[in-house]
Design an enzyme around this catalytic site. Structure first.
Site, mmCIF file in Angstrom:
data_model
loop_
_atom_site.group_PDB
_atom_site.id
_atom_site.type_symbol
_atom_site.label_atom_id
_atom_site.label_comp_id
_atom_site.label_asym_id
_atom_site.label_seq_id
_atom_site.Cartn_x
_atom_site.Cartn_y
_atom_site.Cartn_z
ATOM 1 N N GLU A 1 0.545 -1.236 -0.253
ATOM 2 C CA GLU A 1 -0.311 -0.218 -0.257
ATOM 3 C C GLU A 1 1.012 0.886 0.017
ATOM 4 O O GLU A 1 1.796 2.016 0.677
ATOM 5 C CB GLU A 1 -0.640 -0.040 0.724
ATOM 6 C CG GLU A 1 -2.037 1.247 0.933
ATOM 7 C CD GLU A 1 -2.639 1.928 -0.351
ATOM 8 O OE1 GLU A 1 -3.378 1.242 -0.270
ATOM 9 O OE2 GLU A 1 -2.401 2.975 -0.319
ATOM 10 N N PHE B 1 -4.294 3.815 4.067
ATOM 11 C CA PHE B 1 -4.290 2.681 4.379
ATOM 12 C C PHE B 1 -6.044 2.401 4.542
ATOM 13 O O PHE B 1 -6.861 3.144 5.466
ATOM 14 C CB PHE B 1 -4.179 1.993 5.591
ATOM 15 C CG PHE B 1 -3.585 0.711 5.851
ATOM 16 C CD1 PHE B 1 -2.390 0.492 5.257
ATOM 17 C CD2 PHE B 1 -4.926 -0.561 6.206
ATOM 18 C CE1 PHE B 1 -1.943 -0.850 5.451
ATOM 19 C CE2 PHE B 1 -4.138 -1.762 6.414
ATOM 20 C CZ PHE B 1 -2.705 -1.610 6.209
ATOM 21 N N GLY B 2 -7.096 1.631 3.167
ATOM 22 C CA GLY B 2 -8.500 1.921 3.856
ATOM 23 C C GLY B 2 -8.305 2.327 2.642
ATOM 24 O O GLY B 2 -9.897 1.239 2.512
ATOM 25 N N GLY B 3 -7.707 2.598 1.628
ATOM 26 C CA GLY B 3 -7.730 3.107 0.048
ATOM 27 C C GLY B 3 -8.888 4.065 0.288
ATOM 28 O O GLY B 3 -9.513 4.852 1.140
ATOM 29 N N THR B 4 -9.108 4.243 -1.526
ATOM 30 C CA THR B 4 -10.628 5.589 -1.803
ATOM 31 C C THR B 4 -11.685 5.547 -0.980
ATOM 32 O O THR B 4 -11.634 6.552 -0.405
ATOM 33 C CB THR B 4 -10.968 5.147 -3.681
ATOM 34 O OG1 THR B 4 -9.110 4.798 -4.047
ATOM 35 C CG2 THR B 4 -11.685 6.231 -3.514
ATOM 36 N N CYS B 5 -12.255 4.557 -0.738
ATOM 37 C CA CYS B 5 -13.913 4.546 -0.160
ATOM 38 C C CYS B 5 -13.320 5.573 1.077
ATOM 39 O O CYS B 5 -14.309 5.963 1.566
ATOM 40 C CB CYS B 5 -14.613 3.508 -0.099
ATOM 41 S SG CYS B 5 -15.807 2.977 0.991
ATOM 42 N N HIS C 1 -48.383 2.455 5.441
ATOM 43 C CA HIS C 1 -48.836 4.106 5.217
ATOM 44 C C HIS C 1 -48.877 5.047 6.355
ATOM 45 O O HIS C 1 -49.488 4.360 7.383
ATOM 46 C CB HIS C 1 -50.495 3.684 4.712
ATOM 47 C CG HIS C 1 -51.260 5.036 3.784
ATOM 48 N ND1 HIS C 1 -50.899 5.828 2.398
ATOM 49 C CD2 HIS C 1 -52.255 5.461 4.877
ATOM 50 C CE1 HIS C 1 -52.234 6.910 3.083
ATOM 51 N NE2 HIS C 1 -52.192 7.010 3.731
HETATM 52 C C1 LIG Z 1 -15.326 10.558 -4.402
HETATM 53 C C2 LIG Z 1 -15.884 9.632 -4.713
HETATM 54 C C3 LIG Z 1 -16.811 9.003 -3.720
HETATM 55 C C4 LIG Z 1 -17.536 7.845 -4.645
HETATM 56 N N1 LIG Z 1 -18.774 7.801 -3.547
HETATM 57 C C5 LIG Z 1 -19.176 6.601 -3.905
HETATM 58 C C6 LIG Z 1 -20.100 6.419 -3.069
HETATM 59 O O1 LIG Z 1 -21.050 6.777 -2.581
HETATM 60 N N2 LIG Z 1 -20.293 4.847 -3.326
HETATM 61 C C7 LIG Z 1 -19.751 3.767 -4.119
HETATM 62 O O2 LIG Z 1 -19.902 2.757 -4.161
HETATM 63 N N3 LIG Z 1 -18.852 3.982 -4.532
HETATM 64 C C8 LIG Z 1 -18.488 5.468 -4.278
HETATM 65 N N4 LIG Z 1 -16.397 6.162 -4.618
HETATM 66 C C9 LIG Z 1 -16.236 4.465 -5.422
HETATM 67 C C10 LIG Z 1 -15.353 4.014 -4.437
HETATM 68 O O3 LIG Z 1 -14.901 4.408 -3.594
HETATM 69 C C11 LIG Z 1 -14.657 2.735 -5.278
HETATM 70 O O4 LIG Z 1 -15.078 1.689 -6.196
HETATM 71 C C12 LIG Z 1 -13.702 1.635 -4.249
HETATM 72 O O5 LIG Z 1 -13.213 2.682 -2.835
HETATM 73 C C13 LIG Z 1 -12.460 0.943 -4.956
HETATM 74 O O6 LIG Z 1 -12.549 0.060 -3.688
HETATM 75 P P1 LIG Z 1 -10.778 -0.666 -4.302
HETATM 76 O O7 LIG Z 1 -10.706 -1.584 -3.712
HETATM 77 O O8 LIG Z 1 -11.220 -0.924 -6.151
HETATM 78 O O9 LIG Z 1 -9.257 0.460 -4.502
HETATM 79 P P2 LIG Z 1 -8.859 1.238 -3.968
HETATM 80 O O10 LIG Z 1 -10.187 1.652 -2.407
HETATM 81 O O11 LIG Z 1 -8.876 2.434 -4.422
HETATM 82 O O12 LIG Z 1 -7.905 0.990 -3.091
HETATM 83 C C14 LIG Z 1 -6.486 0.937 -4.263
HETATM 84 C C15 LIG Z 1 -5.389 0.904 -2.874
HETATM 85 O O13 LIG Z 1 -4.234 0.209 -3.580
HETATM 86 C C16 LIG Z 1 -3.218 1.553 -3.385
HETATM 87 N N5 LIG Z 1 -2.173 1.299 -4.978
HETATM 88 C C17 LIG Z 1 -2.410 1.364 -5.986
HETATM 89 N N6 LIG Z 1 -1.263 1.100 -6.953
HETATM 90 C C18 LIG Z 1 -0.696 1.089 -5.858
HETATM 91 C C19 LIG Z 1 0.894 0.693 -6.148
HETATM 92 N N7 LIG Z 1 1.687 0.616 -7.411
HETATM 93 N N8 LIG Z 1 2.058 0.675 -4.302
HETATM 94 C C20 LIG Z 1 1.109 0.009 -3.757
HETATM 95 N N9 LIG Z 1 0.023 0.546 -3.451
HETATM 96 C C21 LIG Z 1 -1.079 0.556 -4.392
HETATM 97 C C22 LIG Z 1 -4.000 2.812 -3.759
HETATM 98 O O14 LIG Z 1 -2.725 3.851 -3.146
HETATM 99 C C23 LIG Z 1 -5.431 2.759 -2.861
HETATM 100 O O15 LIG Z 1 -5.023 2.417 -1.274
HETATM 101 C C24 LIG Z 1 -16.227 7.068 -5.034
HETATM 102 C C25 LIG Z 1 -14.918 7.777 -5.230
HETATM 103 C C26 LIG Z 1 -14.546 8.366 -5.462
HETATM 104 C C27 LIG Z 1 -13.229 9.040 -5.501
#
Ligand SMILES: Cc1cc2nc3c(=O)[nH]c(=O)nc-3n(C[C@H](O)[C@H](O)[C@H](O)COP(=O)(O)OP(=O)(O)OC[C@H]3O[C@@H](n4cnc5c(N)ncnc54)[C@H](O)[C@@H]3O)c2cc1C
Length: 461
Positions: free
Chosen positions: A33, A37-41, A446
């Site tokens: 990572e 930690f915990g990614g995008t969501c 209702h």
């Molecule tokens: C503003 C926003 C609002 C959103 N709202 C919603 C919502 O309301 N409902 C919904 O369902 N979805 C929503 N989403 C989408 C949702 O956040 C994503 O679909 C979801 O988080 C994807 O999860 P993931 O595990 O696939 O990837 P991520 O959670 O993105 O995890 C990928 C991880 O990999 C790491 N990584 C990537 N490349 C490398 C590398 N080369 N080396 C080391 N680490 C790396 C990154 O740092 C990241 O932490 C939203 C997205 C955004 C941007």
């Protein structure tokens, strides 16, 4: 450079992190990572945005209360207080998640950007190159930038943001330009306007949220136009920064130029998958044209022992899809003799604007274009009892069924709590229930808002 071999390597701690279960305690696991930690969501996506949407809702509801005979004066949002409350909750969850993995005996955490350097050989960026028996790639995506000088990189100091940075701004900009016409742009238009910014919204297309059903996209565009300065069929052509802030130059489809001044710019022009930065080509992993990893219905890539999940491979960039695929991968890692498949038949989504939008399945325009027979009915929220209480004038629930089986093939809602109100329709589609049975075979409370769903289904008769 040290070489290490793991039983399993997981790249990405969004949904990827949840693959690591106590049932895998017997494995030597590498967890990679580079970011929070915990990614995008958790950090920059679903959770903080929705925590910002709620106070924005409260402000807009206070403004709208006048139509119910309630007058609220002096509504004011406190940006630093809202921001600190939100990240005061989120940051410790991220830190605790990381600490939990760091102290696990069987997990080695690599905290740098990693990159494949050869067939399933990963340079972790920490001085250690790893190989593994099995892999889970869950590397997600990142915001796209514009190919315009000044807007080609994130620069929070000068007010150039993407969704990754905008929620941590020091102060709320007085004037903000949002570029893009999708769900991230829409949610931030609501948040920033609700909390006190003046929003100018630039979009190349003829309508906002163009991928939604046309009824939703049309109705939402009208609502947004009444609330923000929306410039449709407009492209940003240049950007200049000086002591007074940003001046963006734009041109319309017809070639009409304009200048917009702003204190901050939010780029919400789509997302790119991270397969390029990870150099998956070096690993021998094939991608679709848009960069997503190729996987089969078992979430397996064509390379043996390599699974992928979530945004890095998924057609749907949604957290509930990433989580579903994570559960499939977890099962398939634990039970290699009885693999299960992902179920992408009825993937729902919601846009947490004001009003909310929620949908799944086919849009009417898709069905028309494909020449598919269908039956649709649209029930207005304002025509059910709870809609009278709300004085709702814009909400509706559109249901679409197969005329032969009477099963749902799509639903498109706009209105209060649409993300929750839609759930019985998602359930009905998933379990193959007939619209008529769902409408008539159960009680609907209702006068609750769910009656909009009941009446939409009854309207198909
Ligand atoms: C503003 C926003 C609002 C959103 N709202 C919603 C919502 O309301 N409902 C919904 O369902 N979805 C929503 N989403 C989408 C949702 O956040 C994503 O679909 C979801 O988080 C994807 O999860 P993931 O595990 O696939 O990837 P991520 O959670 O993105 O995890 C990928 C991880 O990999 C790491 N990584 C990537 N490349 C490398 C590398 N080369 N080396 C080391 N680490 C790396 C990154 O740092 C990241 O932490 C939203 C997205 C955004 C941007």
């Amino acid at each position: 450079m040290e070489n290490r071999h793991h039983d399993l390597v997981v790249i990405g701690t969004g949904s990827g992190n949840s693959v690591i279960t106590p049932r895998l305690d017997h494995l030597d696991i590498g967890l990679v990572e580079k970011g929070r930690f915990g990614g995008t969501c958790l950090n920059v996506g679903c959770i903080p945005t929705k925590m910002f949407v709620l106070p924005a809702d409260r402000v807009v509801e206070a403004r709208e209360a006048a139509r119910l005979g309630v007058h609220v004066d002096g509504v004011r949002a406190d940006w630093p207080a809202i921001r600190d409350r939100i990240f005061g909750r989120i940051d410790p969850i991220s830190a605790d998640g990381e600490a939990h993995r760091e102290k696990a005996d069987n997990v080695t955490v690599y905290r740098e950007p990693a990159r494949f350097t050869g067939p399933m050989t990963l340079d972790t960026g920490t001085g250690v190159t790893v190989s593994a028996d099995r892999w889970v790639i869950a590397a997600g995506g990142r915001p796209r930038l514009l190919d315009i000088e000044g807007l080609d990189h994130v620069d929070p100091e000068r007010g150039v943001h993407t969704s990754d940075t905008v929620m941590r701004m020091e102060s709320l900009p007085e004037r903000v330009v949002i570029v893009g016409g999708g769900f991230i742009a829409a949610e931030f238009a609501h948040i920033l306007d609700g909390l006190g910014s003046h929003v100018t919204w630039i979009h190349r297309g003829e309508r906002l949220l163009q991928r939604q059903d046309e009824s939703v996209s049309r109705a939402y565009t009208e609502i947004a136009q009444a609330r923000h300065d929306v410039r449709l069929r407009t492209t940003v052509t240049g950007a200049r920064h000086d002591a007074r802030g940003w001046t963006l130059t734009t041109t319309t489809e017809g070639g009409e130029p304009a200048r917009i001044e702003a204190d901050a710019v939010l780029l919400a022009v789509g997302r790119i998958v991270n397969t390029d930065l990870l150099d998956v080509a070096a690993a021998g992993l094939p991608c679709h044209e848009d960069g997503r990893l190729v996987v089969d219905s078992f979430q397996q890539t064509p390379v043996g022992g390599v699974f992928a999940l979530g945004d890095v491979c998924s057609e749907w960039q949604l957290k509930h899809v990433a989580n579903h695929e994570m559960r499939v991968v977890k099962h398939n890692l634990l039970f290699p003799e009885s693999h299960v498949e992902s179920d992408h038949r009825f993937v729902p989504h919601a846009v947490f604007t004001h009003p909310q939008i929620a949908a799944f399945g086919k849009t009417e325009q898709e069905l028309r274009e494909a020449g598919t027979r269908y039956l649709a009915y649209e029930q207005q929220v304002g025509d059910v009892a709870y809609g009278w209480a709300l004085e709702d004038t814009t909400g509706f629930c559109k249901v679409i069924v197969d005329p032969d089986t009477r099963q749902l093939i799509g639903a498109h809602l706009m209105g209060p709590q649409a993300s929750t109100v839609i759930q019985p329709l998602i359930q009905a589609a998933h379990f193959g229930q007939r619209a008529d049975d769902v409408a008539k075979g159960q009680y609907w409370i209702h006068p609750a808002l769910a009656e909009v769903v009941e009446n939409a289904l009854l309207g198909l008769d």
